[in-house]
Design a protein around this motif. Structure first.
Motif, PDB file in Angstrom:
ATOM      1  N   GLU A   1      -0.762   6.773  11.270  1.00 18.36           N
ATOM      2  CA  GLU A   1       0.467   6.179  11.778  1.00 18.36           C
ATOM      3  C   GLU A   1       0.277   4.719  12.191  1.00 18.36           C
ATOM      4  OE1 GLU A   1       4.319   5.735  12.506  1.00 18.36           O
ATOM      5  OE2 GLU A   1       3.445   7.612  11.766  1.00 18.36           O
ATOM      6  N   ALA A   2      -0.749   4.443  12.996  1.00 19.64           N
ATOM      7  CA  ALA A   2      -0.961   3.078  13.487  1.00 19.64           C
ATOM      8  C   ALA A   2      -2.441   2.713  13.346  1.00 19.64           C
ATOM      9  CB  ALA A   2      -0.501   2.948  14.936  1.00 19.64           C
ATOM     10  N   PRO A   3      -2.905   2.444  12.135  1.00 18.55           N
ATOM     11  CA  PRO A   3      -4.337   2.146  11.937  1.00 18.55           C
ATOM     12  C   PRO A   3      -4.689   0.727  12.377  1.00 18.55           C
ATOM     13  CG  PRO A   3      -3.168   1.906   9.883  1.00 18.55           C
ATOM     14  CD  PRO A   3      -2.154   2.391  10.878  1.00 18.55           C
ATOM     15  N   GLU A   4      -5.976   0.522  12.555  1.00 16.40           N
ATOM     16  CA  GLU A   4      -6.496  -0.806  12.857  1.00 16.40           C
ATOM     17  C   GLU A   4      -7.405  -1.240  11.712  1.00 16.40           C
ATOM     18  OE1 GLU A   4      -8.433  -0.894  16.602  1.00 16.40           O
ATOM     19  OE2 GLU A   4      -6.610  -0.414  17.773  1.00 16.40           O
ATOM     20  N   PHE A   5      -7.297  -2.497  11.336  1.00 16.23           N
ATOM     21  CA  PHE A   5      -8.061  -3.032  10.213  1.00 16.23           C
ATOM     22  C   PHE A   5      -8.937  -4.178  10.727  1.00 16.23           C
ATOM     23  CE2 PHE A   5      -4.043  -1.341   8.616  1.00 16.23           C
ATOM     24  CZ  PHE A   5      -4.492  -0.442   7.665  1.00 16.23           C
ATOM     25  N   ALA A   6     -10.239  -3.917  10.754  1.00 21.49           N
ATOM     26  CA  ALA A   6     -11.177  -4.909  11.294  1.00 21.49           C
ATOM     27  C   ALA A   6     -11.373  -6.041  10.294  1.00 21.49           C
ATOM     28  CB  ALA A   6     -12.518  -4.249  11.608  1.00 21.49           C
ATOM     29  N   PRO A   7     -11.313  -7.288  10.755  1.00 24.55           N
ATOM     30  CA  PRO A   7     -11.513  -8.420   9.832  1.00 24.55           C
ATOM     31  C   PRO A   7     -12.993  -8.754   9.651  1.00 24.55           C
ATOM     32  CG  PRO A   7     -10.929  -9.235  12.000  1.00 24.55           C
ATOM     33  CD  PRO A   7     -10.915  -7.739  12.101  1.00 24.55           C
ATOM     34  N   ASN A   8     -13.312  -9.349   8.526  1.00 21.65           N
ATOM     35  CA  ASN A   8     -14.647  -9.876   8.257  1.00 21.65           C
ATOM     36  C   ASN A   8     -14.478 -11.337   7.865  1.00 21.65           C
ATOM     37  OD1 ASN A   8     -17.140 -10.623   6.866  1.00 21.65           O
ATOM     38  ND2 ASN A   8     -17.652  -8.451   6.912  1.00 21.65           N
ATOM     39  N   HIS A   9     -15.009 -12.222   8.691  1.00 20.77           N
ATOM     40  CA  HIS A   9     -14.819 -13.657   8.488  1.00 20.77           C
ATOM     41  C   HIS A   9     -16.025 -14.269   7.783  1.00 20.77           C
ATOM     42  CE1 HIS A   9     -11.218 -13.890  11.074  1.00 20.77           C
ATOM     43  NE2 HIS A   9     -11.830 -12.962  11.817  1.00 20.77           N
TER      44      HIS A   9
ATOM     45  N   PHE B   1      -0.311  -8.018   7.579  1.00 17.30           N
ATOM     46  CA  PHE B   1       0.027  -7.573   6.223  1.00 17.30           C
ATOM     47  C   PHE B   1      -0.308  -6.099   6.008  1.00 17.30           C
ATOM     48  CE2 PHE B   1      -1.474  -6.748   1.872  1.00 17.30           C
ATOM     49  CZ  PHE B   1      -0.265  -6.874   1.197  1.00 17.30           C
ATOM     50  N   LEU B   2      -1.547  -5.699   6.289  1.00 21.54           N
ATOM     51  CA  LEU B   2      -1.931  -4.310   6.047  1.00 21.54           C
ATOM     52  C   LEU B   2      -1.176  -3.333   6.951  1.00 21.54           C
ATOM     53  CD1 LEU B   2      -5.778  -4.498   5.360  1.00 21.54           C
ATOM     54  CD2 LEU B   2      -3.912  -4.174   3.737  1.00 21.54           C
ATOM     55  N   PRO B   3      -0.982  -3.608   8.257  1.00 27.28           N
ATOM     56  CA  PRO B   3      -0.148  -2.691   9.054  1.00 27.28           C
ATOM     57  C   PRO B   3       1.273  -2.563   8.514  1.00 27.28           C
ATOM     58  CG  PRO B   3      -1.453  -4.080  10.507  1.00 27.28           C
ATOM     59  CD  PRO B   3      -1.641  -4.620   9.114  1.00 27.28           C
ATOM     60  N   ALA B   4       1.877  -3.680   8.067  1.00 29.11           N
ATOM     61  CA  ALA B   4       3.230  -3.611   7.508  1.00 29.11           C
ATOM     62  C   ALA B   4       3.239  -2.816   6.208  1.00 29.11           C
ATOM     63  CB  ALA B   4       3.768  -5.019   7.276  1.00 29.11           C
ATOM     64  N   ALA B   5       2.231  -3.014   5.358  1.00 27.98           N
ATOM     65  CA  ALA B   5       2.127  -2.253   4.119  1.00 27.98           C
ATOM     66  C   ALA B   5       1.948  -0.769   4.398  1.00 27.98           C
ATOM     67  CB  ALA B   5       0.967  -2.778   3.277  1.00 27.98           C
ATOM     68  N   ASN B   6       1.185  -0.442   5.446  1.00 28.29           N
ATOM     69  CA  ASN B   6       0.982   0.958   5.809  1.00 28.29           C
ATOM     70  C   ASN B   6       2.282   1.597   6.283  1.00 28.29           C
ATOM     71  OD1 ASN B   6      -1.067   3.199   6.566  1.00 28.29           O
ATOM     72  ND2 ASN B   6       0.113   2.915   8.431  1.00 28.29           N
TER      73      ASN B   6
END
Length: 364
Positions: A284-292, A218-223
């Motif tokens: 351009e191509a960020p990474e979003f670390a998850p927190n579970h 979701f966040l990469p597509a939104a970016n």
């Protein structure tokens, strides 16, 4: 009883007026001739009974024309009304300030025409532009409503715009399918009306992505969408959470947004759920670390915008402590009505404020 019936009559009259204005906008030639006839009627009455019908009543057709006529029809109506007013004043037996009155009437007509010209350039004559803005505002509000949740869960959202305007740079999109709740709280750069147009654009796009692309995409597509807009200095921050409504497991991802806060009902402690990620639209191509994590019965998860915790004199850390302090007093009532309460008490008056609370009830 009388007051309620009076309000009902006023509402019916208001709906009738709106319906008449909408119909008049569709029939510009008919509306033009109706207003010209009204001007002639006022002129005849003013000439016959100047004491009871002043010449100033000729302002009314011009003002009504600004609501229902196109630009060209309004210009013609204004010029004809000025001519009619001049004739009425000159034909009177008693001397009247003809020049001054016609000048004032002309200035009023010019103001109305100037507003009509702007609306004509947008292709929305009359009050259709204001109606479109209200419809867009209602769309943004409707998209911010959370979906109904199964037994054992409750979610609330509250948004307060800077300056009490109806448009906000903060908005919420959400969806629930297959017992998976997804919520994204977005904060567009700017505030209030200044950020409202970008918020309207992004709310439709992000709402379309949510629940369609996988959670992690979701966040990469939104970016990628935000970068295609090619906004010079504008950006957006997002906190996105996906909650499994069967097990209570959740995953939080943020894009330059304040971290989510989890209330642990068993220990009574508050824990921030940090998840690193850059602002949307800058990389351009960020990474979003998850927190579970897991929401146990009685636990609650808080998503909020920076307007809830940050001010020019207070950093986010101190603001987060202040927010949890306000939320602590709402634990006893099961966080019912907590979103509106927290926005009213902890939200900053000079910035947009928004909060989403997802609460897993102790007794389903």
């Amino acid at each position: 009883m009388i007051k309620s019936s009076g309000r009902a009559v006023i509402r019916r009259v208001g709906r009738l007026v709106v319906a008449v204005l909408r119909r008049a906008r569709r029939l510009h030639p008919l509306a033009f001739f109706a207003l010209l006839s009204l001007a002639l009627l006022f002129a005849a009455f003013s000439a016959a009974w100047p004491t009871y019908v002043p010449a100033a009543s000729l302002v009314i057709p011009i003002l009504l024309g600004g609501l229902v006529l196109g630009f060209r029809q309004l210009v013609v109506l204004t010029l004809l009304t000025l001519m009619i007013a001049s004739f009425v004043l000159v034909s009177r037996e008693q001397p009247t300030p003809t020049t001054g009155f016609v000048l004032v009437l002309g200035v009023i007509g010019w103001v109305v025409i100037a507003g009509a010209k702007v609306r004509n350039q947008l292709g929305v004559p009359g009050t259709r532009g204001e109606s479109m803005l209200m419809e867009l505002r209602d769309t943004l509000t409707a998209q911010g409503e959370l979906p109904p949740l199964p037994s054992g869960w409750r979610a609330e959202v509250a948004i307060q715009s800077a300056g009490k305007s109806k448009f906000s740079g903060d908005f919420v999109v959400s969806t629930e399918r297959d017992n998976l709740l997804e919520v994204a709280l977005v904060d567009v750069s700017g505030k209030g009306v200044d950020a409202g147009t970008r918020a309207l654009l992004l709310s439709g796009a992000f709402g379309g992505l949510l629940g369609v692309v996988p959670v992690e995409d979701f966040l990469p597509a939104a970016n990628r969408y935000l970068r295609r807009q090619d906004w010079a200095d504008d950006f957006a921050t997002v906190v996105h959470v996906a909650v499994n409504l069967c097990s209570g497991e959740f995953c939080v991802r943020t894009a330059g947004h304040p971290p989510a806060i989890q209330f642990d009902a068993w220990s009574g402690r508050w824990q921030t759920r940090d998840a690193d990620g850059p602002l949307l639209g800058l990389v351009e191509a960020p990474e979003f670390a998850p927190n579970h994590g897991v929401l146990k019965p009685g636990d609650a998860l808080f998503l909020y915008s920076d307007g809830m915790v940050e001010t020019p004199r207070r950093d986010i850390g101190r603001g987060t402590d202040r927010l949890t302090g306000h939320a602590e007093r709402l634990v006893a009532q099961g966080f019912r009505g907590a979103a509106a309460d927290l926005v009213a008490t902890a939200g900053g008056p000079g910035d947009d404020s928004a909060i989403v609370i997802v609460h897993r009830l102790e007794h389903s």
